[in-house]
Design a protein around this motif. Structure first.
Motif, PDB file in Angstrom:
ATOM      1  N   ALA A 195     -30.280  24.425  19.126  1.00  0.00           N
ATOM      2  CA  ALA A 195     -29.537  24.051  17.923  1.00  0.00           C
ATOM      3  C   ALA A 195     -28.420  23.074  18.262  1.00  0.00           C
ATOM      4  N   PHE A 196     -27.744  23.318  19.366  1.00  0.00           N
ATOM      5  CA  PHE A 196     -26.677  22.409  19.785  1.00  0.00           C
ATOM      6  C   PHE A 196     -27.237  21.023  20.097  1.00  0.00           C
ATOM      7  N   GLN A 197     -28.373  20.974  20.779  1.00  0.00           N
ATOM      8  CA  GLN A 197     -28.991  19.695  21.113  1.00  0.00           C
ATOM      9  C   GLN A 197     -29.362  18.910  19.859  1.00  0.00           C
ATOM     10  N   LYS A 198     -29.785  19.606  18.821  1.00  0.00           N
ATOM     11  CA  LYS A 198     -30.204  18.945  17.581  1.00  0.00           C
ATOM     12  C   LYS A 198     -29.027  18.558  16.694  1.00  0.00           C
ATOM     13  N   LEU A 199     -27.981  19.413  16.678  1.00  0.00           N
ATOM     14  CA  LEU A 199     -26.940  19.268  15.677  1.00  0.00           C
ATOM     15  C   LEU A 199     -25.605  18.743  16.184  1.00  0.00           C
ATOM     16  N   ALA A 200     -25.427  18.643  17.497  1.00  0.00           N
ATOM     17  CA  ALA A 200     -24.123  18.262  18.043  1.00  0.00           C
ATOM     18  C   ALA A 200     -23.666  16.899  17.552  1.00  0.00           C
ATOM     19  N   LEU A 201     -24.610  16.004  17.317  1.00  0.00           N
ATOM     20  CA  LEU A 201     -24.251  14.643  16.925  1.00  0.00           C
ATOM     21  C   LEU A 201     -24.301  14.419  15.415  1.00  0.00           C
ATOM     22  N   VAL A 202     -24.578  15.471  14.652  1.00  0.00           N
ATOM     23  CA  VAL A 202     -24.707  15.329  13.199  1.00  0.00           C
ATOM     24  C   VAL A 202     -23.359  15.127  12.527  1.00  0.00           C
ATOM     25  N   SER A 203     -22.316  15.758  13.047  1.00  0.00           N
ATOM     26  CA  SER A 203     -21.014  15.751  12.395  1.00  0.00           C
ATOM     27  C   SER A 203     -20.452  14.341  12.277  1.00  0.00           C
ATOM     28  N   LEU A 204     -20.048  13.996  11.061  1.00  0.00           N
ATOM     29  CA  LEU A 204     -19.413  12.695  10.832  1.00  0.00           C
ATOM     30  C   LEU A 204     -18.004  12.654  11.407  1.00  0.00           C
ATOM     31  N   GLN A 205     -17.449  13.834  11.672  1.00  0.00           N
ATOM     32  CA  GLN A 205     -16.081  13.899  12.180  1.00  0.00           C
ATOM     33  C   GLN A 205     -15.993  13.675  13.687  1.00  0.00           C
ATOM     34  N   LEU A 206     -17.098  13.825  14.399  1.00  0.00           N
ATOM     35  CA  LEU A 206     -17.058  13.721  15.858  1.00  0.00           C
ATOM     36  C   LEU A 206     -16.555  12.362  16.340  1.00  0.00           C
ATOM     37  N   PRO A 207     -17.063  11.230  15.800  1.00  0.00           N
ATOM     38  CA  PRO A 207     -16.510   9.938  16.240  1.00  0.00           C
ATOM     39  C   PRO A 207     -15.016   9.819  15.973  1.00  0.00           C
ATOM     40  N   LEU A 208     -14.552  10.394  14.871  1.00  0.00           N
ATOM     41  CA  LEU A 208     -13.123  10.345  14.554  1.00  0.00           C
ATOM     42  C   LEU A 208     -12.318  11.139  15.572  1.00  0.00           C
ATOM     43  N   ARG A 209     -12.854  12.297  15.965  1.00  0.00           N
ATOM     44  CA  ARG A 209     -12.163  13.121  16.962  1.00  0.00           C
ATOM     45  C   ARG A 209     -12.113  12.404  18.314  1.00  0.00           C
ATOM     46  N   LEU A 210     -13.210  11.772  18.689  1.00  0.00           N
ATOM     47  CA  LEU A 210     -13.238  11.053  19.957  1.00  0.00           C
ATOM     48  C   LEU A 210     -12.271   9.868  19.929  1.00  0.00           C
ATOM     49  N   ARG A 211     -12.194   9.174  18.801  1.00  0.00           N
ATOM     50  CA  ARG A 211     -11.257   8.052  18.675  1.00  0.00           C
ATOM     51  C   ARG A 211      -9.818   8.532  18.768  1.00  0.00           C
ATOM     52  N   SER A 212      -9.543   9.661  18.119  1.00  0.00           N
ATOM     53  CA  SER A 212      -8.192  10.227  18.185  1.00  0.00           C
ATOM     54  C   SER A 212      -7.831  10.599  19.620  1.00  0.00           C
ATOM     55  N   LEU A 213      -8.787  11.199  20.345  1.00  0.00           N
ATOM     56  CA  LEU A 213      -8.552  11.540  21.745  1.00  0.00           C
ATOM     57  C   LEU A 213      -8.318  10.280  22.578  1.00  0.00           C
ATOM     58  N   ALA A 214      -9.096   9.240  22.300  1.00  0.00           N
ATOM     59  CA  ALA A 214      -8.957   7.989  23.053  1.00  0.00           C
ATOM     60  C   ALA A 214      -7.539   7.439  22.938  1.00  0.00           C
ATOM     61  N   PHE A 215      -6.999   7.436  21.721  1.00  0.00           N
ATOM     62  CA  PHE A 215      -5.645   6.907  21.544  1.00  0.00           C
ATOM     63  C   PHE A 215      -4.588   7.857  22.093  1.00  0.00           C
ATOM     64  N   ARG A 216      -4.893   9.155  22.101  1.00  0.00           N
ATOM     65  CA  ARG A 216      -3.966  10.091  22.726  1.00  0.00           C
ATOM     66  C   ARG A 216      -3.842   9.803  24.226  1.00  0.00           C
ATOM     67  N   TYR A 217      -4.981   9.570  24.865  1.00  0.00           N
ATOM     68  CA  TYR A 217      -4.935   9.287  26.300  1.00  0.00           C
ATOM     69  C   TYR A 217      -4.390   7.892  26.590  1.00  0.00           C
ATOM     70  N   LEU A 218      -4.591   6.969  25.663  1.00  0.00           N
ATOM     71  CA  LEU A 218      -3.961   5.662  25.811  1.00  0.00           C
ATOM     72  C   LEU A 218      -2.446   5.807  25.806  1.00  0.00           C
ATOM     73  N   ALA A 219      -1.929   6.644  24.885  1.00  0.00           N
ATOM     74  CA  ALA A 219      -0.484   6.884  24.815  1.00  0.00           C
ATOM     75  C   ALA A 219       0.028   7.580  26.061  1.00  0.00           C
ATOM     76  N   SER A 220      -0.856   8.319  26.747  1.00  0.00           N
ATOM     77  CA  SER A 220      -0.474   9.026  27.971  1.00  0.00           C
ATOM     78  C   SER A 220      -0.800   8.226  29.230  1.00  0.00           C
ATOM     79  N   SER A 221      -1.184   6.957  29.040  1.00  0.00           N
ATOM     80  CA  SER A 221      -1.495   6.034  30.144  1.00  0.00           C
ATOM     81  C   SER A 221      -2.740   6.439  30.934  1.00  0.00           C
ATOM     82  N   LYS A 222      -3.638   7.227  30.320  1.00  0.00           N
ATOM     83  CA  LYS A 222      -4.917   7.553  30.951  1.00  0.00           C
ATOM     84  C   LYS A 222      -5.961   6.581  30.390  1.00  0.00           C
ATOM     85  N   LEU A 223      -5.933   5.355  30.919  1.00  0.00           N
ATOM     86  CA  LEU A 223      -6.670   4.250  30.316  1.00  0.00           C
ATOM     87  C   LEU A 223      -8.183   4.371  30.484  1.00  0.00           C
ATOM     88  N   ASP A 224      -8.637   4.813  31.642  1.00  0.00           N
ATOM     89  CA  ASP A 224     -10.078   4.963  31.856  1.00  0.00           C
ATOM     90  C   ASP A 224     -10.666   6.000  30.899  1.00  0.00           C
TER      91      ASP A 224
END
Length: 288
Positions: A195-224
């Protein structure tokens, strides 16, 4: 410091993972109320008493949190989280996790009714539990700061790989809750890891969460880490917004002046959101 009290039990075992250890501790306990407490955090002196009183006096309430003071890695400041439980608490939990986990107390009877924490959720096990508890009992908040959350080395927030996995599992928990509400079955219970393999990528919110994390780490100077997470967000949702954000992060890696400017914007935005949330919480308290 040593405590001599027959009610205190020290349990030791080999490392079996956080969720398995949490389940074992609850199974070994005898009380009707379960209080969670995070490693390195502080429960203020009247936390247990106030939450227990609310639960014992309110038969319809099965889960209770409180106001919580925690460190915001983006702003670099301590902020107070003042959650408010909405009437449709399940829909609210689908949109956001109300609690940070450590400050919560709940009734054993409801915990056992839904089967407790699920070992599959290495991270986001709390949100998964709340989503399964929301349809069967009410949630409540003690409107007082009773808990202080500290960030420790190795915590989910500080480690990008853990934060990424938490994002996936959190959105999978939401997907399970939505399917349970709309179709009457839990896909993890029925189909397991498939079920996880089939549904993990279904959520429309996942890209938003990843983008939010990306900018959080940018603010913390974790650029990679910021680059990797944003690239994954683009893979899941190649919108102009996401692609532009990835370009900005790549430029920030190469040009320090852009990096400094972006960090200022991110911190200003986070402070503004915190300020507006604080005003909104105050208005709700006044109206109540």
């Amino acid at each position: 410091m040593f405590f001599r009290d027959s009610r205190i039990r020290l349990i030791t075992h080999e490392n079996k993972g956080f969720v398995s250890a949490l389940r074992a501790a609850i199974e070994a306990s005898r009380g009707s109320l379960i209080a969670i407490h995070g490693s390195g955090d502080i429960s203020l002196p009247d936390r247990i008493e106030m939450q227990a009183n609310l639960l014992m006096k309110s038969p319809d309430v099965g889960v209770v949190g409180c106001y919580m003071r925690g460190f915001n890695v983006v702003t670099g400041k301590y902020h107070v989280k003042r959650p408010v439980i909405e009437e449709d608490q399940l829909s609210q939990l689908i949109k956001e996790n109300i609690f940070s986990h450590g400050e919560v107390m709940f009734k054993r009877i409801f915990y056992e009714q839904v089967g407790g924490y699920r070992v599959f959720f290495e991270f986001a096990q709390d949100r998964d539990l709340w989503l399964r508890l929301a349809p069967i009992t009410r949630f409540a908040i003690v409107p007082k700061i009773l808990y202080e959350r500290e960030l420790i080395e190795g915590s989910v927030t500080r480690v990008p790989s853990k934060a990424r996995k938490q994002a996936y599992l959190s959105e999978f928990a939401v997907t399970c809750a939505l399917i349970k509400r709309e179709q009457g079955f839990d896909p993890l219970d029925r189909d397991g890891y498939e079920a996880f393999q089939k549904l993990a990528l279904v959520s429309l919110q996942l890209p938003l969460r990843l983008r939010s994390l990306a900018f959080r780490y940018l603010a913390s100077s974790k650029l990679d880490a910021a680059n990797t997470l944003m690239a994954e967000a683009v893979f899941l949702d190649p919108s102009i917004h996401n692609r532009s954000a990835l370009v900005v992060i790549v430029l920030a890696q190469r040009m320090p002046i852009i990096r400094v400017f972006l960090k200022l914007i991110i911190r200003w935005r986070s402070n503004l959101i915190w300020f507006l949330d604080a005003i909104n919480s105050t208005k709700i308290l006044v109206n109540d």
